[in-house]
Design an enzyme around this catalytic site. Structure first.
Site, mmCIF file in Angstrom:
data_model
loop_
_atom_site.group_PDB
_atom_site.id
_atom_site.type_symbol
_atom_site.label_atom_id
_atom_site.label_comp_id
_atom_site.label_asym_id
_atom_site.label_seq_id
_atom_site.Cartn_x
_atom_site.Cartn_y
_atom_site.Cartn_z
ATOM 1 N NE ARG A 46 -3.582 -2.469 0.300
ATOM 2 C CZ ARG A 46 -3.186 -3.592 -0.317
ATOM 3 N NH1 ARG A 46 -2.141 -3.605 -1.140
ATOM 4 N NH2 ARG A 46 -3.838 -4.709 -0.154
ATOM 5 C CB SER A 74 -8.038 -1.279 5.217
ATOM 6 O OG SER A 74 -8.583 -2.507 4.829
ATOM 7 C CD GLU A 114 -4.844 0.218 3.298
ATOM 8 O OE1 GLU A 114 -4.524 -0.652 4.133
ATOM 9 O OE2 GLU A 114 -5.485 -0.036 2.268
HETATM 10 C C1 FAD Z 1 -15.473 0.245 0.522
HETATM 11 C C2 FAD Z 1 -14.001 0.390 0.240
HETATM 12 C C3 FAD Z 1 -13.213 -0.737 0.028
HETATM 13 C C4 FAD Z 1 -11.849 -0.600 -0.236
HETATM 14 N N1 FAD Z 1 -11.108 -1.735 -0.462
HETATM 15 C C5 FAD Z 1 -9.799 -1.613 -0.758
HETATM 16 C C6 FAD Z 1 -9.009 -2.778 -1.035
HETATM 17 O O1 FAD Z 1 -9.468 -3.902 -1.034
HETATM 18 N N2 FAD Z 1 -7.689 -2.587 -1.327
HETATM 19 C C7 FAD Z 1 -7.118 -1.349 -1.364
HETATM 20 O O2 FAD Z 1 -5.907 -1.240 -1.654
HETATM 21 N N3 FAD Z 1 -7.832 -0.234 -1.114
HETATM 22 C C8 FAD Z 1 -9.157 -0.342 -0.814
HETATM 23 N N4 FAD Z 1 -9.892 0.783 -0.555
HETATM 24 C C9 FAD Z 1 -9.232 2.104 -0.531
HETATM 25 C C10 FAD Z 1 -9.274 2.840 -1.891
HETATM 26 O O3 FAD Z 1 -10.361 2.396 -2.655
HETATM 27 C C11 FAD Z 1 -7.988 2.640 -2.685
HETATM 28 O O4 FAD Z 1 -6.873 3.107 -1.977
HETATM 29 C C12 FAD Z 1 -8.055 3.353 -4.040
HETATM 30 O O5 FAD Z 1 -7.014 2.879 -4.853
HETATM 31 C C13 FAD Z 1 -7.964 4.886 -3.948
HETATM 32 O O6 FAD Z 1 -8.210 5.408 -5.241
HETATM 33 P P1 FAD Z 1 -8.911 6.827 -5.465
HETATM 34 O O7 FAD Z 1 -8.967 7.064 -6.930
HETATM 35 O O8 FAD Z 1 -10.205 6.892 -4.740
HETATM 36 O O9 FAD Z 1 -7.834 7.782 -4.834
HETATM 37 P P2 FAD Z 1 -8.015 8.993 -3.797
HETATM 38 O O10 FAD Z 1 -8.600 8.452 -2.537
HETATM 39 O O11 FAD Z 1 -8.707 10.130 -4.435
HETATM 40 O O12 FAD Z 1 -6.493 9.406 -3.568
HETATM 41 C C14 FAD Z 1 -5.590 8.495 -2.978
HETATM 42 C C15 FAD Z 1 -4.161 8.968 -3.268
HETATM 43 O O13 FAD Z 1 -3.889 8.826 -4.660
HETATM 44 C C16 FAD Z 1 -3.440 10.060 -5.207
HETATM 45 N N5 FAD Z 1 -3.903 10.109 -6.603
HETATM 46 C C17 FAD Z 1 -5.134 9.858 -7.092
HETATM 47 N N6 FAD Z 1 -5.141 9.967 -8.442
HETATM 48 C C18 FAD Z 1 -3.893 10.306 -8.807
HETATM 49 C C19 FAD Z 1 -3.251 10.586 -10.063
HETATM 50 N N7 FAD Z 1 -3.899 10.521 -11.240
HETATM 51 N N8 FAD Z 1 -1.937 10.927 -10.056
HETATM 52 C C20 FAD Z 1 -1.240 11.015 -8.879
HETATM 53 N N9 FAD Z 1 -1.781 10.755 -7.680
HETATM 54 C C21 FAD Z 1 -3.096 10.413 -7.639
HETATM 55 C C22 FAD Z 1 -4.048 11.125 -4.319
HETATM 56 O O14 FAD Z 1 -3.294 12.326 -4.370
HETATM 57 C C23 FAD Z 1 -3.942 10.456 -2.961
HETATM 58 O O15 FAD Z 1 -2.631 10.598 -2.442
HETATM 59 C C24 FAD Z 1 -11.262 0.683 -0.288
HETATM 60 C C25 FAD Z 1 -12.067 1.824 -0.092
HETATM 61 C C26 FAD Z 1 -13.416 1.684 0.170
HETATM 62 C C27 FAD Z 1 -14.248 2.925 0.353
#
Ligand code: FAD
Length: 300
Positions: free
Chosen positions: A174, A223, A293
């Protein structure tokens, strides 16, 4: 942002949104406003912005907001969101699926079986975008993004486009060593040829697992803490009394106590305080330092 910086924002083809409530853009739905949100039209527009923005303007990149806690004071400077459909394009080249960073991972649920490509079924159940998954090396069911990333196209803070290989990102559990001003534009993901029925069955099995073991339909960010080497985070939280803690509108889910749950009246400070209290309780009882996380951004 100073008045001068505000007046000197470049004329872009995309949109600026001023004082945009960040609760509209995150799964937790708490926190303050983005001082200015920029929705670029396409790569050239983003590049033009980065090359012409006022000096020293803080920039934050937002994905799908599924891993974010935005603090109550909001985000100063510019928040960039790759929301335009131009950032969600995809194409197949040989065994690679090339995905725009703004594409929702959930879109893979259709793309994979329709094109008989497998190997990315795990990603279909992770909320958020390809860019966010990349940045946090998202993973589940024994797979993580780093294992399937072939290479990526990014734009640095000066607007230069670079092609980068996975070794350059320092991926770990992560985690990626990703400069904070780099913006992921595209990720080339390795796929394998697979029958569509098998892909659909795998995706369903993963979804069924989540329905059975993880809370559904709540405001959460997945998480909350990374699993330390010693023991699963949820066990440490449970055995240290963290599962019963409530701060304002924030508590841990009764179904899975490493998942946060917030109610309508929750503030970001409630969430942050709850996390701090849980970390203290786990440290006191087990001498283990839990690491968040979820990513906390913005001003208190
Ligand atoms: C119900 C639920 C279940 C989940 N299950 C999992 C799981 O099984 N495994 C897991 O790993 N995570 C899980 N997550 C957490 C989350 O979904 C992941 O971490 C996901 O990859 C975040 O993506 P996001 O686009 O929403 O990023 P954001 O939350 O918007 O941002 C996260 C980070 O990524 C950066 N970022 C986003 N886009 C870019 C870009 N284009 N360029 C540079 N930086 C960028 C942001 O600046 C920030 O630092 C879960 C979340 C929820 C709500």
């Amino acid at each position: 942002m100073t008045t001068k910086q505000m007046q000197n924002l470049p004329s872009v083809r995309g949109k600026y949104l001023f004082d945009e409530p960040m609760r509209r853009h995150t799964w937790l739905g708490v926190g303050g406003e983005a001082e200015v949100m920029f929705l670029p039209e396409d790569e050239a527009d983003l590049q033009y912005f980065l090359r012409n923005k006022p000096q020293n303007l803080p920039v934050f990149i937002l994905g799908g907001g599924s891993n974010l806690l935005v603090r109550d004071g909001g985000i100063k400077g510019i928040t960039i969101k790759l929301q335009n459909k131009n950032f969600a394009q995809w194409r197949i080249e040989n065994n690679l699926l090339i995905c725009g960073a703004g594409m929702q991972n959930f879109a893979l649920k259709n793309i994979l079986p329709e094109n008989n490509i497998g190997g990315l079924e795990f990603l279909c159940s992770i909320p958020g975008t390809i860019g966010g998954a990349f940045r946090s090396n998202a993973g589940c069911f024994g797979c993580e993004l780093a294992q399937v990333l072939h290479h990526a196209k990014i734009m640095n803070g000066q607007g230069d486009i670079l092609e980068i290989t996975p070794e350059q990102f320092g991926f770990a559990y992560r985690h990626s060593d990703f400069p904070s001003d780099w913006i992921i534009l595209e990720a080339d993901l390795t796929t394998i040829t697979k029958k569509s029925e098998e892909i659909i069955a795998q995706i369903k099995q993963n979804e069924d697992y989540r329905k059975e073991h993880q809370p559904q339909g709540i405001r959460t960010a997945g998480s909350t803490f990374k699993n330390p080497q010693e023991k699963a985070a949820w066990k440490l939280i449970k055995e240290s009394g963290g599962a019963e803690m409530i701060i304002g509108g924030a508590k841990m889910s009764a179904q899975h106590c490493n998942f946060l749950e917030v109610s309508d009246n929750a503030r970001a400070t409630d969430v942050e305080k709850l996390c701090e209290n849980i970390m203290k309780a786990v440290k006191t009882k087990f001498d283990v330092s839990l690491e968040l996380e979820i990513k906390c951004v913005g001003q208190k």
